[in-house]
Every structure is written in structure tokens, then in C-alpha cells.
Design an enzyme around this catalytic site. Sequence first.
Site, short mmCIF file in Angstrom:
data_model
loop_
_atom_site.label_atom_id
_atom_site.label_comp_id
_atom_site.label_asym_id
_atom_site.label_seq_id
_atom_site.Cartn_x
_atom_site.Cartn_y
_atom_site.Cartn_z
N ASN A 10 0.87 -1.17 0.00
CA ASN A 10 0.00 0.00 0.00
C ASN A 10 0.91 1.22 0.00
OD1 ASN A 10 -1.79 2.04 0.54
ND2 ASN A 10 -2.76 1.04 2.30
N ARG A 93 -2.47 -2.03 -3.59
CA ARG A 93 -3.68 -1.25 -3.42
C ARG A 93 -3.58 -0.05 -4.35
NH1 ARG A 93 -5.05 3.26 0.91
NH2 ARG A 93 -7.24 3.46 0.48
N HIS A 182 -12.61 3.05 -0.33
CA HIS A 182 -12.65 2.02 0.73
C HIS A 182 -13.36 0.76 0.23
CE1 HIS A 182 -12.69 5.31 4.14
NE2 HIS A 182 -11.45 4.90 3.92
N ARG A 243 -11.50 15.44 7.45
CA ARG A 243 -12.29 15.89 6.29
C ARG A 243 -13.71 16.27 6.72
NH1 ARG A 243 -10.80 10.70 3.52
NH2 ARG A 243 -8.69 11.01 2.77
N GLU A 386 -8.26 -5.22 5.00
CA GLU A 386 -8.07 -4.88 3.59
C GLU A 386 -6.89 -5.63 2.98
OE1 GLU A 386 -8.60 -0.84 5.16
OE2 GLU A 386 -9.22 -0.31 3.13
#
Length: 405
Positions: A10, A93, A182, A243, A386
Amino acid sequence: MTATRVLVLNSGSSSVKYQLLDMRDSSRLAVGLVERIGEETSRLKHTPLTGGDEREREEPIADHEAALKAVSAELTADGLGLDSPELAAIGHRVVHGGLKFTAPTVITDEVLAEIQRLVPVAPLHNPANITGIRTAQALRPDLPQVAVFDTAFHTTMPESAARYAIDVATADQHRVRRYGFHGTSHAYVSRETAKLLGKEPQDVNVIVLHLGNGASASAVRGGRCVETSMGLTPLEGLVMGTRSGDVDPAVVFHLARVGGMSIDEVDTLLNKKSGLVGLCGDNDMREIRRRIDGGDEAAALAFDIYIHRLKKYIGAYYAVLGRVDAIAFTAGVGENAAPVREAAVAGLEELGLAVDGELNAVRSDEARLISPEYARVAVAVVPTDEELEIARQTYALVAPVGTPS
Ligand code: ADP
């Protein structure tokens, strides 16, 4: 010898996270992280899981190539080197796969060019992913490399959910639409939730709430995503750590015209200085809860705003799905913050939703139900994974036919 190991990478702009898995039993052989690439104080943390102690070192690591070489040296020291014939593939990823990549894909020059073409819609993420892929290819040019896209799971969204109501020609010209992110987590968690209910994914409707530092919700009907809260970028939707999630787009015009801010300043404000951190100065839910317990009003308001938004999305996705079998909480906040789970479904008994206080308080790494037996809708905590999902999807593409995965 059958190659059964998969390295999952990743690659972020200044970091590389990695895990080496053995797909015979999905076990982890090593995990680690390189941070602050390009700075004087880069740090590599490597944890071998086949024996031996965690190793950590701080030294300048100039770029992704140097980072991956350092990772490779650590793995070699554990007898798990990247040159091993047991390594079957590297799974990457990749944040943005646009509309083209609806499934994991073996990386070819054309695939890499397409990921590059998507840089304008994912300027913060895809360039780092591309660098990670190129670096890994240079280290093992003979090895299959697979891209697993954050957006892929959401490509099943109907146009009614994926399009913004703006001029179609302009939207199409600039590829402006809702992609969602996601996806690997939403795919994994919705499937694991079905398993927890003893059902097949195609037989259940699930609302997945992925609440980490970034946060997103998705509505999954029979294993297919029909709606998700992130949009063109990961900025839309829920209140997150830093965010804002949803705001009136006119906030941007107002801050530019009246506040005199540049577009880049507004971008930084909404992505990095908003959400929980903008509301109360902290983005860690543990700290926010401690402050609330100490009577802090700003922290309490931040929490209320976070929950209010979450509840709106639960209601909206309930309406989108029509029938909901389960709501699954996942990621750092979703898996650990019992007060968030309790508050998010409080008052929704009419929708068949409730949380059992005792079950909700249990701490565990296992997927579990936290709703009382009488509740019509199951409420679950389902830890996401993940890396395992990326490894599985990667291995499924490269393993010889008939190999169990
Ligand atoms: P990401 O992958 O988006 O960086 P994670 O899924 O790891 O994020 O979630 C990180 C967040 O999880 C932290 O910022 C913190 O708010 C929250 N978190 C982690 N552990 C706990 C805990 N025990 N209680 C409450 N919140 C927690």
C-alpha cells in the site's frame, strides 16, 4: 514447489505499508511500514511473525525505490526475501480505478497507462500507487503484479446513485461522477457480515459503516454495492477525522470570494483541517471521548455532529435498500468506539435497530453481533482486513487452477 506467498503493498505519497501472507492458510508472515520517505527521519518498522522481534530503524530513505529495497532486506533477513520462489505475486492497493477497472487486474503496460490516465481525478493517491508498482516491477520483473482498486466494488452503483445532477456534457468531459472509495473494505466486511448471519452474500442487504480516520458508508444489496458516501474524491459524505464530508458546494465559492482564500487553501481546509479536528482540535475518537467525560463542550458538539451525519446516512441507506438485514461497524472507530455505535442507532427502534449495552461493551477482535435478540435488524461489529482481501483477490488471479485460496 507451489508459490503461495503474496506481498501486499500500500504505497502512499510518503509511506509504504506492507504485509507478506501465505495463502495456504491466509497467515501473515511479516508486516511493516516505512514512513516519512524523502525526509531525514524516515522510519522503518518491521515485524516478523514467524519468530523474532520487531525491528525499527530511523534513517534517511530517499524514495520509494530505497524504501522497497529496505523492506526487501528486512524480509531477506527473515528468510522471506522477495527473490524467493515461494512468492506468487505482489498485490498493490490502487486508490482510483475509474470506471474501467471493475475487478482486480494483472498489471500490464496498458493497465499502468490507464491508472496514469486517472491521475487527474486522484492526484493525491494514484501517483504514489504508480511509483510503488514501478518500483516493485523493477525488483521482480518476472513476477505477476496485481492492482486491487479501492473503487472497484462501487462500480455496480446504478447511474442514479453515481451521477451528480450537473450538466452531463461537462461531467463526462471531466469524468466527474461518484466513484466511492474504501471498496476493498466494504466488499470484505459485507461478505463477512453475511457469514456472521449464516447466509450467502446474495441473500442479505447490509449497510457498512467504515469509520476510520477516513470514513464512508455503503449500501450493499445482495453482495453488490448500490450506494456509497464518498464521491469523486474521498471528501464527500460522513464527518471524518480531518475531512468535512458533505458541505454545500457554495461554501467553496463563499470562502474564495468573500474569504479571499485560494482554491488550494480551501482544498487543504476541507481535507486536512476540518471534520473532527476542525470542530474540536482532535481527530482521535479516544481523546474526544476523554474530553467529553471531562465536560468539554467543543468535543461534545464535535461528537454530536459526527453522530448526526452518521444517523442521516443510516436512514438514507435504509430507504435506498428498502429492507436491511444488518448494519456493520468497522475500522478504527467502528470496531473500537462503543459510544459511537450506541449513539448512531439510538432512537431507531422503529426501524428495527437496537444495540445491547452489554454486547456493545465487549472488546474483541472477532466479528460479533451487538444487537439484542428481539431486534429485526442485526447490528454487527466486523473487523476489516483490507490486506487479506487484497492478498486473496491477487492470489485468485495468479494461483494455478485448482489451488485452494
Ligand atoms: P485509517 O486506516 O483511516 O487511518 P483506522 O481505521 O486505523 O484509520 O482508524 C483510526 C482511528 O480509529 C483513530 O483516529 C481513532 O479515532 C480511532 N480509534 C482507534 N482505536 C480506538 C479506540 N480504542 N477507541 C476509539 N477510537 C479508536
